[in-house]
Motif scaffolding. Structure first.
Motif, PDB file in Angstrom:
ATOM      1  N   SER A   1      -4.525  -7.665  15.346  1.00  8.44           N
ATOM      2  CA  SER A   1      -4.178  -8.318  16.605  1.00  8.44           C
ATOM      3  C   SER A   1      -5.265  -8.119  17.644  1.00  8.44           C
ATOM      4  O   SER A   1      -5.640  -9.053  18.372  1.00  8.44           O
ATOM      5  CB  SER A   1      -2.850  -7.778  17.127  1.00  8.44           C
ATOM      6  OG  SER A   1      -1.798  -8.070  16.229  1.00  8.44           O
TER       7      SER A   1
ATOM      8  N   ASP B   1       2.271   1.020  11.541  1.00  9.42           N
ATOM      9  CA  ASP B   1       1.686  -0.010  12.407  1.00  9.42           C
ATOM     10  C   ASP B   1       0.719  -0.880  11.622  1.00  9.42           C
ATOM     11  O   ASP B   1       0.665  -2.104  11.812  1.00  9.42           O
ATOM     12  CB  ASP B   1       0.964   0.639  13.587  1.00  9.42           C
ATOM     13  CG  ASP B   1       1.928   1.225  14.612  1.00  9.42           C
ATOM     14  OD1 ASP B   1       3.116   0.839  14.589  1.00  9.42           O
ATOM     15  OD2 ASP B   1       1.493   2.063  15.424  1.00  9.42           O
TER      16      ASP B   1
ATOM     17  N   GLN C   1       2.672  -3.224   9.476  1.00 12.69           N
ATOM     18  CA  GLN C   1       3.309  -4.254  10.289  1.00 12.69           C
ATOM     19  C   GLN C   1       2.306  -5.339  10.682  1.00 12.69           C
ATOM     20  O   GLN C   1       2.645  -6.523  10.760  1.00 12.69           O
ATOM     21  CB  GLN C   1       3.925  -3.625  11.542  1.00 12.69           C
ATOM     22  CG  GLN C   1       4.772  -4.592  12.371  1.00 12.69           C
ATOM     23  CD  GLN C   1       5.928  -5.192  11.593  1.00 12.69           C
ATOM     24  OE1 GLN C   1       6.551  -4.533  10.736  1.00 12.69           O
ATOM     25  NE2 GLN C   1       6.245  -6.462  11.846  1.00 12.69           N
ATOM     26  N   GLU C   2       1.055  -4.945  10.894  1.00 16.01           N
ATOM     27  CA  GLU C   2       0.009  -5.907  11.209  1.00 16.01           C
ATOM     28  C   GLU C   2      -0.192  -6.886  10.054  1.00 16.01           C
ATOM     29  O   GLU C   2      -0.396  -8.089  10.260  1.00 16.01           O
ATOM     30  CB  GLU C   2      -1.312  -5.179  11.505  1.00 16.01           C
ATOM     31  CG  GLU C   2      -1.383  -4.522  12.861  1.00 16.01           C
ATOM     32  CD  GLU C   2      -1.626  -5.538  13.965  1.00 16.01           C
ATOM     33  OE1 GLU C   2      -2.786  -5.973  14.166  1.00 16.01           O
ATOM     34  OE2 GLU C   2      -0.641  -5.938  14.614  1.00 16.01           O
TER      35      GLU C   2
ATOM     36  N   VAL D   1       2.107  -7.780   7.855  1.00 17.43           N
ATOM     37  CA  VAL D   1       3.281  -8.657   7.845  1.00 17.43           C
ATOM     38  C   VAL D   1       3.143  -9.747   8.896  1.00 17.43           C
ATOM     39  O   VAL D   1       3.388 -10.933   8.637  1.00 17.43           O
ATOM     40  CB  VAL D   1       4.571  -7.836   8.092  1.00 17.43           C
ATOM     41  CG1 VAL D   1       5.767  -8.768   8.272  1.00 17.43           C
ATOM     42  CG2 VAL D   1       4.819  -6.874   6.946  1.00 17.43           C
ATOM     43  N   LYS D   2       2.719  -9.364  10.099  1.00 17.52           N
ATOM     44  CA  LYS D   2       2.553 -10.340  11.187  1.00 17.52           C
ATOM     45  C   LYS D   2       1.510 -11.393  10.832  1.00 17.52           C
ATOM     46  O   LYS D   2       1.680 -12.581  11.117  1.00 17.52           O
ATOM     47  CB  LYS D   2       2.162  -9.616  12.472  1.00 17.52           C
ATOM     48  CG  LYS D   2       3.281  -8.794  13.069  1.00 17.52           C
ATOM     49  CD  LYS D   2       2.779  -7.825  14.136  1.00 17.52           C
ATOM     50  CE  LYS D   2       2.112  -8.538  15.285  1.00 17.52           C
ATOM     51  NZ  LYS D   2       1.644  -7.572  16.310  1.00 17.52           N
TER      52      LYS D   2
ATOM     53  N   GLN E   1       2.902 -13.798   8.245  1.00 15.77           N
ATOM     54  CA  GLN E   1       3.965 -14.629   8.801  1.00 15.77           C
ATOM     55  C   GLN E   1       3.446 -15.632   9.823  1.00 15.77           C
ATOM     56  O   GLN E   1       4.196 -16.476  10.313  1.00 15.77           O
ATOM     57  CB  GLN E   1       5.034 -13.745   9.460  1.00 15.77           C
ATOM     58  CG  GLN E   1       5.852 -12.939   8.471  1.00 15.77           C
ATOM     59  CD  GLN E   1       6.862 -12.032   9.159  1.00 15.77           C
ATOM     60  OE1 GLN E   1       6.770 -11.773  10.364  1.00 15.77           O
ATOM     61  NE2 GLN E   1       7.844 -11.562   8.402  1.00 15.77           N
TER      62      GLN E   1
ATOM     63  N   SER F   1       2.138 -14.766  12.804  1.00 15.83           N
ATOM     64  CA  SER F   1       2.327 -14.284  14.178  1.00 15.83           C
ATOM     65  C   SER F   1       1.018 -13.865  14.835  1.00 15.83           C
ATOM     66  O   SER F   1       0.978 -13.641  16.042  1.00 15.83           O
ATOM     67  CB  SER F   1       3.297 -13.088  14.190  1.00 15.83           C
ATOM     68  OG  SER F   1       4.547 -13.470  13.660  1.00 15.83           O
ATOM     69  N   ILE F   2      -0.040 -13.714  14.040  1.00 14.95           N
ATOM     70  CA  ILE F   2      -1.366 -13.391  14.587  1.00 14.95           C
ATOM     71  C   ILE F   2      -2.233 -14.639  14.443  1.00 14.95           C
ATOM     72  O   ILE F   2      -2.412 -15.157  13.333  1.00 14.95           O
ATOM     73  CB  ILE F   2      -2.006 -12.205  13.846  1.00 14.95           C
ATOM     74  CG1 ILE F   2      -1.174 -10.939  14.047  1.00 14.95           C
ATOM     75  CG2 ILE F   2      -3.441 -11.985  14.334  1.00 14.95           C
ATOM     76  CD1 ILE F   2      -1.700  -9.735  13.279  1.00 14.95           C
TER      77      ILE F   2
ATOM     78  N   CYS G   1      -4.159 -16.989   5.526  1.00 13.38           N
ATOM     79  CA  CYS G   1      -3.420 -17.781   6.506  1.00 13.38           C
ATOM     80  C   CYS G   1      -4.373 -18.838   7.033  1.00 13.38           C
ATOM     81  O   CYS G   1      -5.559 -18.809   6.686  1.00 13.38           O
ATOM     82  CB  CYS G   1      -2.882 -16.886   7.638  1.00 13.38           C
ATOM     83  SG  CYS G   1      -4.173 -16.070   8.607  1.00 13.38           S
TER      84      CYS G   1
END
Length: 546
Positions: free
Chosen positions: A16, A50, A53-54, A56-57, A60, A62-63, A94
């Motif tokens: 992120s 953390d 989770q980055e 996963v984001k 998905q 989200s980043i 992505c």
């Protein structure tokens, strides 16, 4: 037209943050694409919640990845979820984020050629490696560049071996161990930029590759990790035109490529100031004393220069590269500083023709080259260069009868206490050889100097070459002659002996010492270019080059 590109070092899972910074920069700079040269993700073995989770984001959506971005494999394994996504979506994590893989060569839609070798080097592996495995072998490095001779950008997780040789730029701390197959890949591809990563930022002086001018130039940079405590450079932006030709003039501070001849031993780093041994036309300082020219008194000689002071070592940043004429695998050619002949001495040539043949390895004698294979290949290539130049002279000096008007004289001073082995090569009118005047000139000058007699029988020459010696090789289309003068401590040998003999023979006595024959750099460069043009069709080092 040139486009802006941005390269990032190790991200180590801070997805992120890094992509947020890239988005802000991209808004201002409008980059064509970005490259992540190091680890994009955190190491799965040490990843925090953390970090996971980055991932996963990112998967998905989200980043936001703000621009087309290619990422290298890096030296740590990819998360399992990322590998699964890459395999299902043909290398894309992505939108805008594509992996480069363990070994890959791509051409972007804008025409940029990128080659990447990712992962940590390994000699053997018991498991099959997928295209996303964070390891590679020497065969992968070779395969990555197969069929290519120059690229825009090369990426490698490992540094190339010998990359710091001949460089002034210093690395903070312990530099990464280099890998020979990456050196060889860089030497073949001649990339305009070569990026890697390390604990600290490092930018080497530009280096030029062997070949006909204009020569390819490579800039090597290793980026520090994002968020490093010492705030060293982790991001690098530059402008580049795809597949642009090499520069017409070499940039300031450039050095010769340390990758021109893969060695079993590294070339020594060379950073010292100028010294006269580069063009002494002998092979070392006098052991104890040296007589001042024109003053009749003695002064204590300087000790022989070490490898980091030797101007015969091509990777020395102060080497006068404008005089270099050809670079082979083990040997290179340079025009002589202060040549004995003039341009007008041999009118059919258009250049003086006084050439030095110099091994790339720093050693005072052939026998001092420790590796047996390197020793043999060096001797073989010196003979090959000599033969090629002789063929060139035959071609350029044929008379009306179809015979060459020029022969050659080559001499070598081999002394264990010398500096850097080399041969001196010079044209000579063929009639002087045919009438035996060249051989006689060396004999008479040796006698006048109270030197021993030259050995001329095979057994005697072999015995003489077991110690220090001067060897003279005389050649014409119809005659070959070798003679060896044994050197020992019973007499003081003049390093200018060969020049003195040839100077008298050619009526050039006033040019016996190279310092008495100054040229401007423009004149030297003109002589080098004239020689290279004449030698081009005989120069085997250019075979296979585009």
């Amino acid at each position: 037209m040139a486009s802006k590109i941005v390269v990032v070092g190790d991200v180590n899972g801070k997805l992120s943050e890094v992509f947020g910074k890239l988005a802000a920069l991209h808004t201002k700079q409008n980059f064509l694409f970005a490259i992540i040269a190091g680890n994009l993700f955190a190491d799965p073995d040490t990843a925090t919640d953390d970090d996971n989770q980055e991932v996963v984001k990112l998967l998905q959506g989200s980043i936001n990845v703000p621009l087309p971005t290619y990422f290298a494999l890096g030296r740590t394994a990819l998360p399992a979820a990322v590998i699964e996504k890459l395999e299902s979506d043909l290398g894309e994590v992505c939108p805008n984020l594509t992996v480069l893989g363990r070994r890959v060569s791509i051409k972007t839609s804008d025409g940029f050629r990128i080659v990447a070798v990712g992962g940590a080097h390994t000699d053997t592996t018991d498991e099959p490696m997928s295209q996303y495995s964070a390891t590679y072998m020497d065969g992968d490095a070779a395969a990555a560049g197969k069929g290519l001779t120059d690229v825009d950008i090369l990426l490698s997780s490992d540094w190339p071996a010998s990359v710091r040789d001949g460089a002034k730029a210093q690395y903070t701390g312990d530099a990464p161990a280099g890998v020979q197959s990456i050196s060889e890949l860089c030497g073949v591809l001649r990339p305009r930029y070569h990026f890697s990563t390390s604990d600290n930022f490092y930018e080497r002086e530009p280096l030029f590759h062997n070949g006909l001018p204009p020569r390819f130039v490579t800039r090597f940079l290793s980026l520090a990790p994002y968020g490093n405590a010492s705030k060293q450079k982790w991001i690098y932006a530059f402008s580049l035109e795809p597949s642009a030709p090499p520069p017409q003039s070499l940039p300031q501070g450039i050095t010769a490529s340390p990758f021109t001849a893969p060695r079993k031993r590294k070339l020594d780093s060379q950073e010292s100031d100028f010294n006269n041994y580069r063009y002494a036309n002998g092979n070392g300082a006098e052991t104890h004393y040296e007589r001042d020219r024109g003053h009749g008194k003695r002064r204590r000689a300087q000790p022989p220069p070490k490898p980091d002071q030797c101007y015969f070592c091509l990777s020395n940043e102060n080497c006068e590269t404008h005089m270099v004429a050809s670079i082979g695998t083990d040997v290179y050619l340079t025009i002589a500083k202060g040549p004995l002949p003039l341009r007008t001495t041999f009118p059919s040539l258009g250049f003086p023709g006084h050439i030095l043949l110099i091994p790339l390895e720093h050693a005072p004698t052939t026998s001092a080259i420790e590796d047996a294979d390197a020793r043999q290949s060096t001797v073989t290539e010196m003979q090959r260069y000599r033969s090629a130049m002789q063929s060139m002279l035959v071609e350029r000096s044929k008379g009306e009868d179809g015979r060459s008007q020029l022969g050659t004289v080559t001499w070598e001073i081999s002394r264990g206490g010398g500096v850097h082995l080399h041969w001196q090569f010079m044209p000579v009118p063929v009639d002087l050889i045919q009438r035996g005047l060249v051989e006689a000139a060396f004999d008479v000058e040796a006698e006048n100097s109270s030197y021993p007699k030259f050995a001329k029988k095979i057994q005697d020459m072999e015995a003489a070459e077991e110690g220090d010696f001067l060897k003279v090789m005389i050649w014409s289309e119809a005659l070959r002659k070798e003679m060896v003068l044994p050197l020992d401590k019973s007499f003081r040998f003049d390093l200018q002996f060969g020049r003195r003999v040839m100077g008298k023979l050619l009526g050039l006595e006033t040019r016996t010492h190279w310092k008495d024959c100054p040229q401007t750099q423009v004149e030297e460069q003109a002589d080098a270019e004239a020689f290279k043009k004449a030698f081009m069709t005989f120069d085997f080092s250019l075979e296979g080059q585009e």
